[in-house]
Structures are given as C-alpha cells and as structure tokens.
Design an enzyme around this catalytic site. Sequence first.
Site, PDB file in Angstrom:
ATOM      1  N   ASN A 127      36.980  44.924  41.321  1.00 26.46           N
ATOM      2  CA  ASN A 127      38.311  44.648  40.786  1.00 26.46           C
ATOM      3  C   ASN A 127      38.868  45.927  40.162  1.00 26.46           C
ATOM      4  OD1 ASN A 127      40.611  43.760  39.541  1.00 26.46           O
ATOM      5  ND2 ASN A 127      39.593  42.353  38.135  1.00 26.46           N
ATOM      6  N   CYS A 130      41.756  46.752  36.740  1.00 26.69           N
ATOM      7  CA  CYS A 130      41.434  46.822  35.314  1.00 26.69           C
ATOM      8  C   CYS A 130      41.991  48.108  34.702  1.00 26.69           C
ATOM      9  CB  CYS A 130      39.923  46.789  35.115  1.00 26.69           C
ATOM     10  SG  CYS A 130      39.168  45.289  35.729  1.00 26.69           S
ATOM     11  N   THR A 193      47.083  39.837  41.399  1.00 24.51           N
ATOM     12  CA  THR A 193      48.335  39.289  40.874  1.00 24.51           C
ATOM     13  C   THR A 193      49.419  40.345  40.662  1.00 24.51           C
ATOM     14  OG1 THR A 193      47.439  39.484  38.636  1.00 24.51           O
ATOM     15  CG2 THR A 193      47.209  37.357  39.723  1.00 24.51           C
ATOM     16  N   GLY A 243      46.970  35.315  48.255  1.00 23.30           N
ATOM     17  CA  GLY A 243      48.245  35.369  47.555  1.00 23.30           C
ATOM     18  C   GLY A 243      49.134  34.218  47.977  1.00 23.30           C
TER      19      GLY A 243
END
Length: 303
Positions: A127, A130, A193, A243
């Site tokens: 990810n 961050c 997102t 998404g």
Amino acid sequence: MVDLKVKLGSLELQNPVMTASGTYGYGEEYEDFVDINRLGGIVVKGTTLHPRQGNDYPRMAETPMGMLNAVGLQNVGVDRFISEIYPRIKKYRTNILVNVSGSTVEEYVETAAKINALDHIPGIELNISCPNVKEGGMAFGTSCPSTIAVTAAVREVYNKHMMVKLSPNVTNIAEIALGVESAGADSVSLINTLLGMAIDVEQRRPVLSTITGGLSGAAVKPVALRMVWQVAQAVKIPVVGMGGISNAEDAIAFMLAGASAVQIGTANFIDPKVTEKVIAGIEDYLVRHNMTSVAELKGALQA
C-alpha cells in the site's frame, strides 16, 4: 463448463474475484455469509510494523454513491497478526494476501520480511498510498522516485508475489505503474481511494475528524476504469482492477479494459454475498457469449 482460473504471474487464482483490503477484515467477519474458499483471494486489512489505533471519530461518512473513510489503518501490528490472526485464517483454501503499510521505507521492509516467513501467505499488497514521514507527509505513491524506492527495497526482502496498490491521486498513473514494474513488482492493483471531503452545513464543520478522507464506491468507477485501461496498456505485468465494482457487469468491464482480476470493496458492506454473485455472473456471461475461459475477457475492449 468454463475455465475461471487466472494467473497473476506465479499466483494462481481459481477465479478472478478477490476482496479489497480494509473492507473484508481478515475474512473471518464474512464467514457467516460467504464460503471464503470459493473466492479467488482475499486481501486482509492494512498491516503495519507497530499497532495503530487509527484516527479519531467520526472517521466514516456516507455519500450518495459510496462512502468516505479516514480509519487511519487501525490494526494490531504485524507481530500480533502473525501470532494471533494468522493461525486462525491459514485454514482458508484460497489466496491470502496481506496489505502492507508503513510510514518509512524501513517499516515497509521490516513488515514484509516478517510476512515472508508465513507459509500460507503467497503474496502481499504493498500500500503505497501511505504518508512518507521523511518526506513531510507526501504519500509514497504520488512520487515516482519514492514509489520506486519503496518497491525496490521491499523486493530485496520479499520473495513471493508482490502486488503494488496504486494511488489515483496522481497526474500520470501509468508512469507510476511503470516505475513499480521496473522496481520488481509482480502485479499492480488500482485504484485506491480518491481524496474527498464532506461538510456538515448546519454545524459548518467537516464531517470527518481528519477533514479529508478516501472516497470509494460506485462514484469512483468511471475514474477507476479509465486508470485501469491506461495502466494495462503501459505495463507488461498483470493488472488487478478495483473501484466501485458492485456486480458482474462492473467486474467484466474492468477485465475488458485490461484487468486480469478484480477486487471488490465497498459493495461488501451493502451485500456481504456480492463476491459469490459476481463469480456466478461472470460464469454466466462467458456461457452466454460462447467463451471457454475468463482469460478471453482480458483487454478485449473493441475501441
């Protein structure tokens, strides 16, 4: 019979439907609704080197076609994941990927190295959305050099499948995808997102404690679809699309745009059985269109 199997490099999925990190817990939370073993894979919630309490409440808000969240990667930390959660979920007969998060390159590396030792975890999802504390809070995934740096560093200590989750909050997502590919990523997943916010006009205050948060759900699907299409044309590694996927038609659209597989996130909150319904819907579509394999859908958009 149609073949729903998908290969993401060395990672083999029995079908192209996975769950998105942060929306499915550790899988256990959905056992009363879904046979986890029927899924192509699950991506467990974001895991960091140290435990995190997450952001202050309120940290979720409903939007007309989705939701905003600012949970802040609340999790028990990688050591407790290994000692307490992993022994319970390693029973699943599907691919379990751990979403790895951090605030420094060193945190990413140490967390990934610990997970590398787990036999029943065939991959991680890096990810990179961050905040990089050493760069003043800018997300790793919004800068090509920092994206390459964190991916390459983790690649040195992690020898299984490494999927990198891309942020949509960039000018050129294909450039970022090419960067992580060059640094050793085995696949990319997108989109994470979109940055958004909500305001309580009566109170004249932000709805979220953090003011801004991540927008997900049906509202982001057109943006996600466009970005998946752009990235799939740019890289040679597999693309996993996500998404706003709410049904089989949505999932098929992402595969036509070039995705090898998909992840379903926010829709799980609306219908906890949505993953199984999407799998059945894809199979039905293949039968109706006289296709023998789900691989025939990948990049079959006639544009």
